[in-house]
Design a protein around this motif. Structure first.
Motif, PDB file in Angstrom:
ATOM      1  N   MET A 257       9.733 -15.988 -11.083  1.00 35.14           N
ATOM      2  CA  MET A 257       8.580 -15.428  -9.995  1.00 35.14           C
ATOM      3  C   MET A 257       8.715 -13.760  -9.792  1.00 35.14           C
ATOM      4  SD  MET A 257       8.283 -16.377  -6.057  1.00 35.14           S
ATOM      5  CE  MET A 257       8.000 -18.056  -6.456  1.00 35.14           C
ATOM      6  N   SER A 258       7.594 -13.351 -10.167  1.00 36.35           N
ATOM      7  CA  SER A 258       7.553 -11.713 -10.171  1.00 36.35           C
ATOM      8  C   SER A 258       7.648 -11.346  -8.654  1.00 36.35           C
ATOM      9  CB  SER A 258       6.441 -11.282 -10.889  1.00 36.35           C
ATOM     10  OG  SER A 258       5.217 -11.615 -10.237  1.00 36.35           O
ATOM     11  N   ARG A 259       7.978 -10.071  -8.538  1.00 32.54           N
ATOM     12  CA  ARG A 259       8.041  -9.638  -7.197  1.00 32.54           C
ATOM     13  C   ARG A 259       6.667  -9.398  -6.582  1.00 32.54           C
ATOM     14  NH1 ARG A 259      13.409  -8.559  -4.797  1.00 32.54           N
ATOM     15  NH2 ARG A 259      12.508  -8.659  -2.573  1.00 32.54           N
ATOM     16  N   PRO A 260       6.811  -9.733  -5.217  1.00 28.73           N
ATOM     17  CA  PRO A 260       5.154  -9.917  -4.732  1.00 28.73           C
ATOM     18  C   PRO A 260       4.815  -8.281  -4.491  1.00 28.73           C
ATOM     19  CG  PRO A 260       6.778 -11.151  -3.426  1.00 28.73           C
ATOM     20  CD  PRO A 260       7.470 -10.550  -4.432  1.00 28.73           C
ATOM     21  N   ALA A 261       3.368  -8.354  -4.687  1.00 33.91           N
ATOM     22  CA  ALA A 261       2.775  -6.979  -4.436  1.00 33.91           C
ATOM     23  C   ALA A 261       2.831  -6.526  -2.913  1.00 33.91           C
ATOM     24  CB  ALA A 261       1.461  -6.650  -4.920  1.00 33.91           C
ATOM     25  N   HIS A 262       2.605  -5.290  -2.537  1.00 35.14           N
ATOM     26  CA  HIS A 262       2.495  -4.779  -1.091  1.00 35.14           C
ATOM     27  C   HIS A 262       1.802  -3.979  -0.917  1.00 35.14           C
ATOM     28  CE1 HIS A 262       6.220  -7.300  -0.133  1.00 35.14           C
ATOM     29  NE2 HIS A 262       6.867  -6.733  -1.128  1.00 35.14           N
ATOM     30  N   GLY A 263       1.285  -3.403   0.350  1.00 38.63           N
ATOM     31  CA  GLY A 263       0.437  -2.213   0.481  1.00 38.63           C
ATOM     32  C   GLY A 263       1.270  -1.290   0.542  1.00 38.63           C
ATOM     33  N   GLY A 264       0.349  -0.043   0.728  1.00 38.55           N
ATOM     34  CA  GLY A 264       1.284   1.491   0.789  1.00 38.55           C
ATOM     35  C   GLY A 264       1.328   2.066  -0.581  1.00 38.55           C
ATOM     36  N   ARG A 265       0.879   1.363  -1.710  1.00 37.80           N
ATOM     37  CA  ARG A 265       1.131   2.046  -3.098  1.00 37.80           C
ATOM     38  C   ARG A 265       0.130   3.202  -3.168  1.00 37.80           C
ATOM     39  NH1 ARG A 265       1.734  -2.823  -6.765  1.00 37.80           N
ATOM     40  NH2 ARG A 265       0.009  -3.479  -5.632  1.00 37.80           N
ATOM     41  N   LEU A 266      -0.008   4.199  -2.455  1.00 41.68           N
ATOM     42  CA  LEU A 266      -0.716   4.961  -2.375  1.00 41.68           C
ATOM     43  C   LEU A 266      -0.813   6.104  -3.682  1.00 41.68           C
ATOM     44  CD1 LEU A 266      -3.665   6.339  -0.738  1.00 41.68           C
ATOM     45  CD2 LEU A 266      -1.903   7.694   0.522  1.00 41.68           C
ATOM     46  N   ARG A 267       0.382   6.325  -4.111  1.00 39.97           N
ATOM     47  CA  ARG A 267       0.378   7.351  -5.162  1.00 39.97           C
ATOM     48  C   ARG A 267      -0.336   6.701  -6.307  1.00 39.97           C
ATOM     49  NH1 ARG A 267       3.419  11.734  -3.825  1.00 39.97           N
ATOM     50  NH2 ARG A 267       4.504  11.429  -1.494  1.00 39.97           N
ATOM     51  N   GLU A 268       0.268   5.354  -6.469  1.00 38.77           N
ATOM     52  CA  GLU A 268      -0.200   4.729  -7.861  1.00 38.77           C
ATOM     53  C   GLU A 268      -1.788   4.601  -7.645  1.00 38.77           C
ATOM     54  OE1 GLU A 268      -0.306  -0.126  -8.731  1.00 38.77           O
ATOM     55  OE2 GLU A 268       1.409   0.650  -8.001  1.00 38.77           O
ATOM     56  N   ALA A 269      -2.442   4.489  -6.490  1.00 40.90           N
ATOM     57  CA  ALA A 269      -3.998   4.192  -6.371  1.00 40.90           C
ATOM     58  C   ALA A 269      -4.556   5.784  -6.797  1.00 40.90           C
ATOM     59  CB  ALA A 269      -4.439   4.142  -4.997  1.00 40.90           C
ATOM     60  N   ALA A 270      -3.769   6.777  -6.403  1.00 36.75           N
ATOM     61  CA  ALA A 270      -4.591   8.054  -6.467  1.00 36.75           C
ATOM     62  C   ALA A 270      -4.334   8.399  -8.005  1.00 36.75           C
ATOM     63  CB  ALA A 270      -3.682   9.229  -5.871  1.00 36.75           C
ATOM     64  N   ARG A 271      -3.453   7.993  -8.664  1.00 40.98           N
ATOM     65  CA  ARG A 271      -2.889   8.126 -10.185  1.00 40.98           C
ATOM     66  C   ARG A 271      -4.046   7.340 -10.798  1.00 40.98           C
ATOM     67  NH1 ARG A 271       2.423   8.040  -9.165  1.00 40.98           N
ATOM     68  NH2 ARG A 271       2.486   5.895  -9.691  1.00 40.98           N
ATOM     69  N   ARG A 272      -4.274   6.186 -10.276  1.00 38.43           N
ATOM     70  CA  ARG A 272      -5.420   5.141 -11.053  1.00 38.43           C
ATOM     71  C   ARG A 272      -6.761   5.660 -10.971  1.00 38.43           C
ATOM     72  NH1 ARG A 272      -3.680   0.848  -8.794  1.00 38.43           N
ATOM     73  NH2 ARG A 272      -5.274   0.805  -6.951  1.00 38.43           N
ATOM     74  N   ARG A 273      -7.132   6.402  -9.874  1.00 42.86           N
ATOM     75  CA  ARG A 273      -8.372   6.934  -9.474  1.00 42.86           C
ATOM     76  C   ARG A 273      -8.732   8.310 -10.020  1.00 42.86           C
ATOM     77  NH1 ARG A 273     -11.421   2.306 -10.168  1.00 42.86           N
ATOM     78  NH2 ARG A 273     -10.578   0.618  -8.949  1.00 42.86           N
ATOM     79  N   GLY A 274      -7.683   8.920 -10.295  1.00 42.29           N
ATOM     80  CA  GLY A 274      -7.779  10.350 -10.487  1.00 42.29           C
ATOM     81  C   GLY A 274      -8.240  11.093  -9.191  1.00 42.29           C
TER      82      GLY A 274
ATOM     83  N   ASP B 153      -4.197  13.973  -1.015  1.00 41.55           N
ATOM     84  CA  ASP B 153      -4.485  14.369   0.402  1.00 41.55           C
ATOM     85  C   ASP B 153      -5.902  13.891   0.701  1.00 41.55           C
ATOM     86  OD1 ASP B 153      -5.864  15.870  -1.121  1.00 41.55           O
ATOM     87  OD2 ASP B 153      -4.962  17.781  -0.320  1.00 41.55           O
ATOM     88  N   ALA B 154      -6.755  13.302  -0.231  1.00 40.66           N
ATOM     89  CA  ALA B 154      -8.134  12.929  -0.029  1.00 40.66           C
ATOM     90  C   ALA B 154      -8.230  11.456   0.575  1.00 40.66           C
ATOM     91  CB  ALA B 154      -9.033  13.183  -1.180  1.00 40.66           C
ATOM     92  N   TRP B 155      -7.115  10.804   0.450  1.00 38.72           N
ATOM     93  CA  TRP B 155      -7.134   9.086   0.713  1.00 38.72           C
ATOM     94  C   TRP B 155      -6.906   8.743   2.230  1.00 38.72           C
ATOM     95  CZ3 TRP B 155      -7.620   5.238  -2.961  1.00 38.72           C
ATOM     96  CH2 TRP B 155      -7.789   5.632  -4.142  1.00 38.72           C
ATOM     97  N   LEU B 156      -7.265   7.641   2.568  1.00 35.44           N
ATOM     98  CA  LEU B 156      -7.196   7.286   3.689  1.00 35.44           C
ATOM     99  C   LEU B 156      -6.413   5.649   3.341  1.00 35.44           C
ATOM    100  CD1 LEU B 156      -7.432   6.687   6.702  1.00 35.44           C
ATOM    101  CD2 LEU B 156      -9.664   6.086   6.389  1.00 35.44           C
ATOM    102  N   ASP B 157      -5.356   5.530   3.825  1.00 32.47           N
ATOM    103  CA  ASP B 157      -4.704   4.447   3.252  1.00 32.47           C
ATOM    104  C   ASP B 157      -4.576   3.271   4.690  1.00 32.47           C
ATOM    105  OD1 ASP B 157      -2.729   2.467   2.527  1.00 32.47           O
ATOM    106  OD2 ASP B 157      -1.080   3.674   2.445  1.00 32.47           O
ATOM    107  N   LEU B 158      -5.311   2.375   4.529  1.00 35.89           N
ATOM    108  CA  LEU B 158      -5.544   1.259   5.472  1.00 35.89           C
ATOM    109  C   LEU B 158      -4.792   0.136   5.173  1.00 35.89           C
ATOM    110  CD1 LEU B 158      -8.866   1.975   6.993  1.00 35.89           C
ATOM    111  CD2 LEU B 158      -6.692   2.854   7.739  1.00 35.89           C
ATOM    112  N   SER B 159      -3.930   0.156   4.129  1.00 37.74           N
ATOM    113  CA  SER B 159      -3.400  -1.124   3.229  1.00 37.74           C
ATOM    114  C   SER B 159      -2.114  -1.694   3.942  1.00 37.74           C
ATOM    115  CB  SER B 159      -3.205  -0.678   1.863  1.00 37.74           C
ATOM    116  OG  SER B 159      -1.971   0.151   2.016  1.00 37.74           O
ATOM    117  N   THR B 160      -1.661  -1.177   4.851  1.00 37.26           N
ATOM    118  CA  THR B 160      -0.229  -1.716   5.398  1.00 37.26           C
ATOM    119  C   THR B 160      -0.353  -2.340   6.629  1.00 37.26           C
ATOM    120  OG1 THR B 160       0.342   0.574   6.530  1.00 37.26           O
ATOM    121  CG2 THR B 160       1.024   0.395   4.045  1.00 37.26           C
TER     122      THR B 160
END
Length: 335
Positions: free
Chosen positions: A1-18, A22-29
């Motif tokens: 079983m792979s490790r569950p995903a969690h919120g708060g992976r803001l750096r990953e999202a920033a890289r994914r979207r380019g 500092d422009a992001w609002l993180d409401l994932s956690t």
């Protein structure tokens, strides 16, 4: 079983979207946007190893009315509980819920059910342990006190266990089972991470009868809870006046968030003081559209839904409202 995903992976999202971080609002956690206001950490707290007779145990008893074992985040207890309870063979874990619980019990026979009282009661006699997140994450589902007591008694009568993760239950809020943790067959987990907004401190509490606490303590490394974490916990747990102000502030923010989501056309399926849950077949498309607008929420696929944490101020609220309306319009136009 792979490790569950969690919120708060803001750096990953920033890289994914380019998009710059500092422009992001993180409401994932689901973590409070207002942290307990810790003062500067004294130099000796950084320099000296932690000591168990520092007064923390007395603060915990005063705050909760029961003794507890301090751990470096409740995850440390979640991952070790299966090895402490070798008599448990079949485990009931409602779904959806916090994924680390099912992951920890992955070597056992997992029985799944919906996170509702009727579904749990129907399967309870099939298992040796019931693992609940109360209120549930991500759905916000709550269970009546009489159900919790009855489930505990049914399990304990045959040597079973009720394990309750109260990470999203405010201090002093009705529904806690901490007061009953001197009885056999009951474990309750609490944390500084959510209500106090101190997730980075990595401090949790395990409430259970003394023999289980002692066995768990033996599995932890020496000085497992850092000196700064113990110092922060003493201050935060003892400050009842701040806790009351925080309860009022979170309750108002949670209601405002739910109202905004409903006004935007999303039905709020459940909520706690720290997040709102929207079950929608458009979860994936909406999450992606919000990301393109530098707004990160927690997406779930089974069932499809979005969990929204609390914005911290008027500027973040305006950012959420604008991104949400644009994202909904975009996904509607593609249907």
């Amino acid at each position: 079983m792979s490790r569950p995903a969690h919120g708060g992976r803001l750096r990953e999202a920033a890289r994914r979207r380019g998009i710059p971080l500092d422009a992001w609002l993180d409401l994932s956690t689901g973590i409070s946007p207002w942290s307990y206001p810790l003062p500067a950490v004294p130099e000796e707290v950084w320099r000296r190893l932690p000591e168990e007779d520092d007064g923390l145990d007395e603060v915990i008893r005063a705050a909760f009315g029961r003794p507890a074992l301090a751990v470096p985040g409740t995850q440390a207890a979640i991952s070790r509980l299966p090895s402490l309870l070798p008599e448990v063979r079949r485990v009931l874990v409602p779904h959806p819920s916090y994924g680390e619980h099912a992951h920890a019990w992955r070597a056992h026979h997992l029985v799944r059910c919906a996170p509702c009282a009727d579904a749990i009661a129907a399967r309870l006699d099939e298992v040796d342990a019931l693992v609940l997140v109360h209120p549930n994450n991500p759905t916000g589902a709550r269970f009546p006190a009489q159900n919790l007591h009855a489930w505990h008694q049914r399990l304990a009568a045959r040597g079973g266990w009720l394990i309750v993760d109260e990470a999203f239950l405010d201090p002093g809020e009705a529904g806690s089972l901490v007061a009953e943790t001197g009885e056999p067959g009951l474990v309750v987990l609490r944390s500084l991470g959510k209500f106090w907004g101190l997730a980075g401190v990595r401090f949790g509490l395990v409430f259970a009868a003394k023999p289980l606490r002692e066995r768990l303590a033996a599995l932890l490394d020496p000085w497992a809870v850092s000196h700064p974490a113990r110092w922060a916990a003493r201050l935060a747990l003892a400050d009842s006046a701040w806790q009351e102000r925080q309860r009022i502030r979170l309750a108002a923010a949670s209601l405002a968030l739910a109202t905004m989501l409903e006004e935007a056309g999303l039905r709020v399926s459940g909520r706690t003081s720290l997040f709102a849950w929207v079950e929608t077949p458009r979860a994936s498309a909406l999450a992606a559209a919000l990301e393109r607008r530098a707004l990160l929420v927690r997406r779930f696929d089974d069932p499809p839904g979005l969990r929204f944490g609390l914005p911290a101020d008027d500027a973040q609220t305006a950012q959420l409202r604008a991104a949400l309306l644009d994202a909904i319009a975009e996904t509607e136009s593609r249907r």
